[in-house]
Scaffold this motif. Sequence first.
Motif, PDB file in Angstrom:
ATOM      1  N   ARG A 178       6.489   9.911  -6.444  1.00  9.46           N
ATOM      2  CA  ARG A 178       7.767   9.842  -5.730  1.00  9.46           C
ATOM      3  C   ARG A 178       8.474   8.524  -6.043  1.00  9.46           C
ATOM      4  NH1 ARG A 178       6.326  10.678   0.355  1.00  9.46           N
ATOM      5  NH2 ARG A 178       8.595  10.327   0.525  1.00  9.46           N
ATOM      6  N   ARG A 179       9.758   8.518  -5.853  1.00  9.90           N
ATOM      7  CA  ARG A 179      10.572   7.329  -6.104  1.00  9.90           C
ATOM      8  C   ARG A 179      10.237   6.255  -5.061  1.00  9.90           C
ATOM      9  NH1 ARG A 179      15.226   5.598  -8.483  1.00  9.90           N
ATOM     10  NH2 ARG A 179      16.538   4.161  -7.273  1.00  9.90           N
ATOM     11  N   GLY A 204       0.816  -1.210   0.000  1.00  9.75           N
ATOM     12  CA  GLY A 204       0.000   0.000   0.000  1.00  9.75           C
ATOM     13  C   GLY A 204       0.851   1.261   0.000  1.00  9.75           C
ATOM     14  N   ALA A 205       1.962   1.228   0.726  1.00  8.19           N
ATOM     15  CA  ALA A 205       2.875   2.382   0.755  1.00  8.19           C
ATOM     16  C   ALA A 205       3.507   2.597  -0.612  1.00  8.19           C
ATOM     17  CB  ALA A 205       3.946   2.163   1.818  1.00  8.19           C
ATOM     18  N   CYS A 206       3.843   1.497  -1.299  1.00  5.68           N
ATOM     19  CA  CYS A 206       4.396   1.616  -2.655  1.00  5.68           C
ATOM     20  C   CYS A 206       3.379   2.268  -3.586  1.00  5.68           C
ATOM     21  CB  CYS A 206       4.792   0.241  -3.188  1.00  5.68           C
ATOM     22  SG  CYS A 206       6.224  -0.489  -2.359  1.00  5.68           S
ATOM     23  N   LEU A 207       2.107   1.882  -3.455  1.00  4.76           N
ATOM     24  CA  LEU A 207       1.053   2.493  -4.266  1.00  4.76           C
ATOM     25  C   LEU A 207       0.942   3.986  -3.980  1.00  4.76           C
ATOM     26  CD1 LEU A 207      -1.842  -0.170  -4.059  1.00  4.76           C
ATOM     27  CD2 LEU A 207      -0.357   0.304  -6.023  1.00  4.76           C
ATOM     28  N   ALA A 208       1.009   4.342  -2.687  1.00  6.49           N
ATOM     29  CA  ALA A 208       0.898   5.758  -2.308  1.00  6.49           C
ATOM     30  C   ALA A 208       2.062   6.566  -2.869  1.00  6.49           C
ATOM     31  CB  ALA A 208       0.845   5.878  -0.785  1.00  6.49           C
ATOM     32  N   LEU A 209       3.271   5.999  -2.817  1.00 10.34           N
ATOM     33  CA  LEU A 209       4.434   6.709  -3.367  1.00 10.34           C
ATOM     34  C   LEU A 209       4.289   6.900  -4.873  1.00 10.34           C
ATOM     35  CD1 LEU A 209       7.323   4.922  -1.402  1.00 10.34           C
ATOM     36  CD2 LEU A 209       6.654   7.342  -1.202  1.00 10.34           C
ATOM     37  N   ALA A 210       3.828   5.849  -5.562  1.00  6.08           N
ATOM     38  CA  ALA A 210       3.665   5.947  -7.014  1.00  6.08           C
ATOM     39  C   ALA A 210       2.621   6.983  -7.382  1.00  6.08           C
ATOM     40  CB  ALA A 210       3.283   4.581  -7.582  1.00  6.08           C
ATOM     41  N   PRO A 240      13.653   1.590  -0.475  1.00  5.52           N
ATOM     42  CA  PRO A 240      13.531   1.286   0.964  1.00  5.52           C
ATOM     43  C   PRO A 240      13.506   2.520   1.850  1.00  5.52           C
ATOM     44  CG  PRO A 240      15.069  -0.233  -0.082  1.00  5.52           C
ATOM     45  CD  PRO A 240      14.734   0.800  -1.113  1.00  5.52           C
ATOM     46  N   LEU A 241      14.338   3.515   1.550  1.00  3.53           N
ATOM     47  CA  LEU A 241      14.383   4.714   2.397  1.00  3.53           C
ATOM     48  C   LEU A 241      13.059   5.480   2.338  1.00  3.53           C
ATOM     49  CD1 LEU A 241      18.011   5.995   1.677  1.00  3.53           C
ATOM     50  CD2 LEU A 241      17.160   4.743   3.679  1.00  3.53           C
ATOM     51  N   ALA A 242      12.433   5.495   1.161  1.00  6.44           N
ATOM     52  CA  ALA A 242      11.154   6.202   1.044  1.00  6.44           C
ATOM     53  C   ALA A 242      10.045   5.474   1.801  1.00  6.44           C
ATOM     54  CB  ALA A 242      10.775   6.330  -0.429  1.00  6.44           C
TER      55      ALA A 242
END
Length: 491
Positions: free
Chosen positions: A82-83, A72-78, A86-88
């Motif tokens: 945003r890149r 879910g966090a990867c979806l939110a970043l995309a 792991p750090l993000a």
Amino acid sequence: MTAAVTPLRRPGSARVGDAQAKIDELQKQCLMQDVEESLISAILGRPQDLDSVADMLQPQHFGFPALGRMYGACLALAQAGRRIDPLALLPFFEADDALSDVGGAGYIMELAGEFTPSGSITEYARVIVDMWKRRQALAAISAAAVAIAYPEVVEPADAPLAALAGELETLQTTATARPVGPRPLASVMHEFQAFLAEGPERRRNALNTGLADLDTILGGIMQPDLVILGARPGMGKSTLMRHVTRHVAHRGKRSVVFTCEMSGLQVGMGYIQRETGVAISAMKGGTVPPADVSRMVQIANELASLPIEIDDASGLTVDQLHRRVRRLQQTGPVDLVCVDYLQLMRDQRHRGSRDPNRVQEVSAISEGLKAAAKDLQVPILALSQLSRALESRQDKRPLLSDLRESGSLEQDADIVAFLYREEVYAAQQQPADTEGESFTEWMARADRVKNLAEIIVAKNRWGETGVAKVRFDGARGLFENLAQGFQGEML
């Protein structure tokens, strides 16, 4: 002496807990942590691949909460542009106990380091969704089992069974792990090449109507066509539908008829009338001669072996049709779905409306039927009533414009055909004076159009349009090829 019936009692919490423990154990068999970790690793290693699964995979599909939240966090970043690295991800999990339990920030770094380009992210997504559906099914079965065995109140078992069937059908028709969205033209061209290679097989699987001129125009009915057959009342739409289902059934193809207007018995009488010539009015009135009765029983037994199924539920919705056909497909292929007729269906969103907009409702129904044909991969033949406005024209042959008051039927359909019999209108125009010249002219016209029907193919997404002329025998309720110029099978 009748034995006493022991009433159902609510079980102790220990018994329900034991049952739940068994379900929990089964659900553990539907967890695949390594696959979920591999998908997260793939996203961290190649963030651009997220787009290929974002439409089919959701965080709730994961069996391990921490991995679902990472996704879910990867979806939110995309979505934020945003890149993804792991750090993000770390700020999303600063106070996440679930992540701490599996190793915290070190776990994210470990997943990033495990990426190997050989894995297929779309295959990982399919497996994750499949496991989710299995866990959801087990949960629904568990709830139904408890409700059936230990009801809060004594009630028929139909209620929990219906709830279970609805949940399982919803699972079966939703959350299908299939990529959606734009794709390269190269992908479409590869699909086209496969389409060409499958041509002979597809032609063999096309459904012919048994009416030679019509089949020449259409080239057969193929999946997933939505075919609209429109006509004014009394033209023989239902009779033509029965002809098609009978024809394909004799070739081993299975049909499902949703009859919103007539009962299943009335539809069955139509099939009997075609084979025997006995009028339906005689069947209803009980005036069939004994010799015909025995022959009709024999014909009924022969027809009973045909792969035709009839559903005469009223107020049918597209969702109900979809679920019932899907259920039938679990028992074997379904080759044709018929609806008699479309305007008697109901759209779930308009149920209970005090002032329903019928044009919008019919549009929703036709859109739903087209979507069902594509999803079920089966052609749908839907009969449609036409507006009486065409009766005011000199030439009463239907036109596509006669459908435009019926929502988006014309746009949604792959094939639009109209059934027209001038004989019907000729009979209505008989002159009162049976001695004059006008009567002689009328007799000539009536004789010229007797037993003649036209099937006007006004739209054909796959090819030609045109008019197929066929013979209609009203006494027997059947359509057949015109004898002239045709030496083939008379069905």
